[in-house]
Design an enzyme around this catalytic site. Structure first.
Site, PDB file in Angstrom:
ATOM      1  N   GLY A 105       0.132   6.009 -13.911  1.00 50.62           N
ATOM      2  CA  GLY A 105      -0.151   6.987 -14.957  1.00 50.62           C
ATOM      3  C   GLY A 105      -1.581   7.485 -14.830  1.00 50.62           C
ATOM      4  O   GLY A 105      -2.184   7.423 -13.770  1.00 50.62           O
ATOM      5  N   LEU A 106      -2.130   7.980 -15.945  1.00 54.00           N
ATOM      6  CA  LEU A 106      -3.521   8.443 -15.931  1.00 54.00           C
ATOM      7  C   LEU A 106      -4.415   7.267 -16.297  1.00 54.00           C
ATOM      8  O   LEU A 106      -4.953   7.177 -17.395  1.00 54.00           O
ATOM      9  CB  LEU A 106      -3.712   9.619 -16.886  1.00 54.00           C
ATOM     10  CG  LEU A 106      -3.023  10.904 -16.465  1.00 54.00           C
ATOM     11  CD1 LEU A 106      -3.309  12.018 -17.454  1.00 54.00           C
ATOM     12  CD2 LEU A 106      -3.433  11.318 -15.065  1.00 54.00           C
ATOM     13  N   HIS A 107      -4.521   6.323 -15.377  1.00 53.99           N
ATOM     14  CA  HIS A 107      -5.294   5.118 -15.577  1.00 53.99           C
ATOM     15  C   HIS A 107      -6.123   4.872 -14.322  1.00 53.99           C
ATOM     16  O   HIS A 107      -5.738   5.277 -13.231  1.00 53.99           O
ATOM     17  CB  HIS A 107      -4.348   3.930 -15.839  1.00 53.99           C
ATOM     18  CG  HIS A 107      -5.053   2.690 -16.250  1.00 53.99           C
ATOM     19  ND1 HIS A 107      -5.698   2.586 -17.462  1.00 53.99           N
ATOM     20  CD2 HIS A 107      -5.227   1.513 -15.620  1.00 53.99           C
ATOM     21  CE1 HIS A 107      -6.226   1.379 -17.554  1.00 53.99           C
ATOM     22  NE2 HIS A 107      -5.966   0.709 -16.444  1.00 53.99           N
ATOM     23  N   ALA A 108      -7.249   4.220 -14.456  1.00 53.62           N
ATOM     24  CA  ALA A 108      -8.099   3.817 -13.341  1.00 53.62           C
ATOM     25  C   ALA A 108      -8.469   4.986 -12.429  1.00 53.62           C
ATOM     26  O   ALA A 108      -9.033   5.975 -12.880  1.00 53.62           O
ATOM     27  CB  ALA A 108      -7.458   2.672 -12.568  1.00 53.62           C
ATOM     28  N   PRO A 124      -6.712   7.450 -10.836  1.00 49.58           N
ATOM     29  CA  PRO A 124      -6.237   8.798 -11.188  1.00 49.58           C
ATOM     30  C   PRO A 124      -7.017   9.400 -12.365  1.00 49.58           C
ATOM     31  O   PRO A 124      -7.355  10.586 -12.339  1.00 49.58           O
ATOM     32  CB  PRO A 124      -4.765   8.584 -11.546  1.00 49.58           C
ATOM     33  CG  PRO A 124      -4.371   7.378 -10.753  1.00 49.58           C
ATOM     34  CD  PRO A 124      -5.590   6.497 -10.773  1.00 49.58           C
TER      35      PRO A 124
END
Length: 94
Positions: A19-22, A24
């Protein structure tokens, strides 16, 4: 007409498996912050958050396969939205 571009908005699906984590989130935030206009991102039914903020992206909780709305307003809005959308729809985990 005041010569300003109208608001630009696009709905896209998060491609990264985390997902939109770390990583990304960092890449999306860097790209959004580099735009000439502020870019926001929102999950369906939620308030938009600044796409140029890693912390905002992390708290958004956008997971792989979630639909998000990317928006910007002002001169360069269409290009800004397209630049951020291109990253969100790309597998950035590698």
């Amino acid at each position: 007409m005041n010569g300003r571009e109208p608001m630009a908005e696009v709905r896209v699906t998060v491609a990264s498996k985390v997902g939109l984590h770390a990583r990304p989130a960092a890449l999306v935030a860097k790209t959004a912050a580099a735009q000439r206009v502020p870019v926001t991102i929102a999950k369906a039914g939620a308030e938009p958050v600044p796409a140029g903020s890693v912390l905002s992206l992390l708290t958004l909780g956008a997971r792989h396969g979630d639909e998000v709305v990317i928006a910007a307003d002002g001169d360069g809005a269409k290009d800004a939205v397209e630049a951020v959308a291109a990253l969100v729809t790309t597998e950035l985990d590698g």
